[in-house]
Design an enzyme around this catalytic site. Structure first.
Site, PDB file in Angstrom:
ATOM      1  N   ALA A 150      -3.299   0.776  13.640  1.00 14.54           N
ATOM      2  CA  ALA A 150      -4.531   0.675  12.832  1.00 14.54           C
ATOM      3  C   ALA A 150      -5.514  -0.679  13.470  1.00 14.54           C
ATOM      4  CB  ALA A 150      -3.941   0.297  11.222  1.00 14.54           C
TER       5      ALA A 150
ATOM      6  N   LYS B 190       0.700  -1.118  -0.023  1.00 14.71           N
ATOM      7  CA  LYS B 190       0.028  -0.076  -0.027  1.00 14.71           C
ATOM      8  C   LYS B 190       0.857   1.155  -0.091  1.00 14.71           C
ATOM      9  CE  LYS B 190      -2.680  -0.084   3.435  1.00 14.71           C
ATOM     10  NZ  LYS B 190      -1.796  -1.425   4.192  1.00 14.71           N
TER      11      LYS B 190
ATOM     12  N   LYS C 254       9.411  -5.976  10.908  1.00 12.12           N
ATOM     13  CA  LYS C 254       8.757  -5.255   9.461  1.00 12.12           C
ATOM     14  C   LYS C 254       9.633  -4.579   8.507  1.00 12.12           C
ATOM     15  CE  LYS C 254       4.746  -2.707   8.349  1.00 12.12           C
ATOM     16  NZ  LYS C 254       5.135  -1.635   7.666  1.00 12.12           N
TER      17      LYS C 254
ATOM     18  N   ARG D 193       1.708   7.960   7.025  1.00 14.52           N
ATOM     19  CA  ARG D 193       1.998   7.886   8.315  1.00 14.52           C
ATOM     20  C   ARG D 193       3.432   7.854   8.691  1.00 14.52           C
ATOM     21  NH1 ARG D 193      -0.864   2.792  10.659  1.00 14.52           N
ATOM     22  NH2 ARG D 193      -0.477   1.874   8.761  1.00 14.52           N
TER      23      ARG D 193
ATOM     24  N   PHE E 299       3.885  -8.320  -9.318  1.00 10.44           N
ATOM     25  CA  PHE E 299       5.226  -9.157  -8.876  1.00 10.44           C
ATOM     26  C   PHE E 299       5.637  -9.920 -10.104  1.00 10.44           C
ATOM     27  CE2 PHE E 299       3.560  -8.119  -5.006  1.00 10.44           C
ATOM     28  CZ  PHE E 299       4.436  -8.208  -3.866  1.00 10.44           C
TER      29      PHE E 299
ATOM     30  N   TRP F  91       7.165  -0.109  -8.331  1.00 13.84           N
ATOM     31  CA  TRP F  91       8.344  -0.780  -7.693  1.00 13.84           C
ATOM     32  C   TRP F  91       9.463  -0.895  -8.512  1.00 13.84           C
ATOM     33  CZ3 TRP F  91      11.240  -5.137  -8.172  1.00 13.84           C
ATOM     34  CH2 TRP F  91      12.344  -5.472  -7.199  1.00 13.84           C
TER      35      TRP F  91
ATOM     36  N   THR G 238       4.187   1.585  -0.906  1.00 11.56           N
ATOM     37  CA  THR G 238       4.657   1.595  -2.243  1.00 11.56           C
ATOM     38  C   THR G 238       3.755   2.072  -3.429  1.00 11.56           C
ATOM     39  OG1 THR G 238       6.047  -0.117  -1.517  1.00 11.56           O
ATOM     40  CG2 THR G 238       6.033   0.261  -3.848  1.00 11.56           C
TER      41      THR G 238
ATOM     42  N   PHE H 133      -3.614  -1.136   7.221  1.00 13.94           N
ATOM     43  CA  PHE H 133      -4.170  -2.436   6.944  1.00 13.94           C
ATOM     44  C   PHE H 133      -5.356  -2.583   5.852  1.00 13.94           C
ATOM     45  CE2 PHE H 133      -3.756  -3.518  12.061  1.00 13.94           C
ATOM     46  CZ  PHE H 133      -2.373  -3.717  11.805  1.00 13.94           C
TER      47      PHE H 133
END
Length: 642
Positions: free
Chosen positions: A347, A93, A128, A117, A466, A495, A95, A378
């Site tokens: 979240a 999200k 993470k 955020r 991907f 990406w 990215t 989320f």
């Protein structure tokens, strides 16, 4: 980028950024560009120097006075980026938010600001990693973004812990002093008369004592004023620190010899779980932030009445500690698109969105033809639902479009694919074409498209590509998205290709944002607490009902009695399923949601029902991310941050 040659360079972007054919690690990409001076970014937005507080060359704070200077300017288009129910790896999200902003700004020539955020240092050093985006869609400097930035999280830690210290100190002093001694120490003499500060006069008014001259108070009124009589068993306020530390989840305080055995059990949360963080994200002005601080309920007294930060005399001090933190932080992407980074509430127990003030400033700066892209934490059942029902309710802003981020990988998981575990290799089902799993799992995406449409907002699906995704799989995702009512479904390769890889997505968002919206909330605030919870469960999650523990039933009755029943609901549940069971994937139906307890963030302005156990202090794993983080002492560059 050192050592590069022309054969390695795929292209050069409009801002001079060199895109390599083989995408390096995030830190390498971030350090391959030299960001422009942040004042240059501000000037392109039309921001005068008087509204900018510089923090070095590449980050700055925007003074809130900028809103007054633009009060007549019309707002831009408002876009919320959310996602399907994620795997533990995340579906991109942040990215996608950055890539979409780069597409709109650098390739479609739209005035654009992204709002993200600020991440917690706990997950950054844990498992993470950071939250600046990835590949060629990042906020830079990435190390500043992920670490201290301008110190907002540290200010929250200081403010939160000042309040925590005052709770214990006040209970200690009340337990060891008479009413007269408390009065003498709390109410100093000035010019020969007892002096009550403004915050003390507010406490008198809350007690129903309509007097401003302290000398006129009766002994009974003095006693009521000086004694908060906190019921220790009801204290909900805990200390915080911005570090993953499992061993301080539960602690004992008051063990020192001078504390006279005033021992109690308490604990630490991570800083981003503090109600002060949620207030920072939901406040609309400095006045509003102070007012929200004053209403924070930290405990009940022995008669069942709420004890607030104002009762403890600390509201003004909290506001002073947070006076700089309320100013949003201006940064930029790899392709020089402006980004406003501000606030980072959890979240689950909070609403998981960046600040209202950041969005307000952004929407004014871009003007009526521009775009503000903001991310909700989320999946859409949690972050987007709270964005709509809580954030938009308090801001008065209405989104023009929703971007729902989906991945082939996650949809296969929802179709019954093998369990995805962070740190372990993906099963072959995720690396090879499997249309059966994908078709079955698309129900999760379709449910969330329909949820966004319930708010009256058009949806564009961003399929985050991907390398292992096949053309047939991407085509199927688009087909399923359109069947559910999405305006469009676009494959995005931001990406690898930055804004160019999201250009088609940007075009779809521009088109969707032109549509007329019929924005509405899922529930009205005057409905009973239970009814609001049940609407969310049925409409947002697809459940059939709710069960309540005895404690939750008691809390609902108590909150109603205390006047908190008209607050919005902020559900605290797992992000890995619509249900309370994180293993239940897809779009299950017929389940019930068990409410263990309900807590109140009265200052922030919501009640949060707990669905099962919710950890507010993560722990460190066997091999945290910090094993790879270091610094090149010759260049000063950070190594290994992701």
């Amino acid at each position: 980028m050192s050592g590069e040659n022309n054969a390695e360079i795929a292209r050069t972007g409009p801002t001079g950024l060199k895109f390599l054919r083989k995408v390096p690690g995030d830190m390498v990409v971030a350090q391959s560009c030299t960001p422009v001076h942040i004042m240059e970014v501000a000037k392109k937005l039309g921001v005068d120097e008087e509204h900018v507080d510089l923090y070095g060359k590449h980050k700055a704070k925007l003074d809130l006075s900028i809103l007054e200077s633009m009060k007549e300017r019309k707002l831009g288009k408002y876009v919320c980026v959310t996602g399907i129910t994620p795997t533990p790896l995340g579906e991109g999200k942040s990215t996608t938010t950055v890539g979409l902003c780069q597409a709109l700004g650098a390739y479609l020539n739209k005035a654009t600001i992204g709002c993200l955020r600020q991440p917690s240092q706990g997950p950054t050093f844990g498992i993470k990693g950071g939250a600046a985006g990835g590949g060629y869609s990042q906020v830079v400097p990435m190390d500043d973004f992920n670490l201290h930035l301008t110190g907002d999280n540290h200010a929250i830690t200081a403010a939160n812990n000042l309040l925590a210290a005052q709770i214990d100190a006040r209970m200690f002093h009340e337990s060891t002093q008479s009413d007269k001694a408390l009065w003498r120490r709390l109410v100093p003499t000035r010019n020969g008369k007892p002096y009550l500060s403004p915050i003390m006069l507010r406490r008198l008014r809350r007690l129903g004592i309509d007097k401003v001259d302290a000398s006129e108070l009766t002994e009974d009124e003095k006693s009521r004023f000086v004694r908060l009589d906190i019921d220790e068993s009801t204290i909900t306020w805990r200390r915080v620190i911005d570090t993953n530390d499992r061993f301080i989840r539960k602690i004992v305080v008051g063990c020192g010899p001078k504390e006279k055995d005033k021992i109690r059990y308490t604990g630490f949360d991570i800083t981003v779980a503090s109600e002060i963080m949620a207030i920072l994200a939901l406040a609309t002005s400095l006045d509003d932030m102070r007012e929200r601080f004053s209403k924070m309920v930290v405990a009940l007294d022995k008669k069942g009445n709420a004890v607030t930060a104002d009762d403890l005399g600390v509201t003004g001090a909290l506001t002073v500690l947070m006076k700089e933190a309320i100013k949003p932080n201006l940064m930029q992407t790899l392709e020089q698109t402006p980004m406003i980074v501000h606030a980072g509430p959890f979240a689950n127990i909070a609403h998981g969105n960046s600040s209202i003030i950041a969005d307000q400033i952004g929407l004014k700066l871009v003007g009526p033809d521009g775009f503000v892209v903001t991310e909700a934490g989320f999946g859409a059942d949690i972050g987007m639902e709270k964005f709509m029902n809580i954030k938009c309710r308090y801001s008065g802003l209405q989104p023009n479009a929703v971007v729902l981020v989906a991945t082939v990988r996650a949809l296969k998981m929802h179709g019954g694919g093998p369990k995805v575990v962070a740190g372990l290799p993906l099963a072959k089902e995720y690396k090879e074409e499997n249309l059966v799993l994908l078709d079955k799992g698309s129900c999760n995406m379709q449910h969330l498209i329909k949820l966004a449409l319930k708010f009256g907002v058009p949806v564009v699906v961003a399929v985050n590509k991907f390398p292992t995704d096949t053309d047939a799989e991407l085509k199927l995702v688009r087909q399923k998205a359109l069947e559910a009512g999405a305006e469009d479904a676009v494959v995005a390769d931001h990406w690898r290709n930055g804004g160019l890889g999201a250009k088609e997505l940007g075009e779809a968002v521009v088109k969707a944002s032109q549509k007329e919206t019929k924005f509405q909330f899922l529930y009205e605030l005057d409905r009973p607490i239970k009814e609001k919870i049940e609407i969310i469960v049925k409409e947002a999650y697809g459940g059939s009902g709710v069960t309540y523990s005895r404690l939750a039933e008691k809390q609902i009755a108590n909150y109603t009695k205390l006047g908190f029943a008209k607050l919005p609901i902020c559900m605290a549940k797992t992000q890995y399923s619509f249900s309370a069971n994180p293993e239940l994937k897809g779009a299950p139906k017929g389940f019930t949601i068990p409410i263990k307890e309900i807590r109140a963030s009265v200052g922030a302005g919501f009640l949060f029902p707990l669905v099962g156990e919710m950890s507010t202090m993560p722990g460190l794993g066997t091999r945290p991310a910090f094993y790879d983080i270091d610094i090149d002492t010759k260049t000063g560059k950070v190594i290994g941050l992701s």
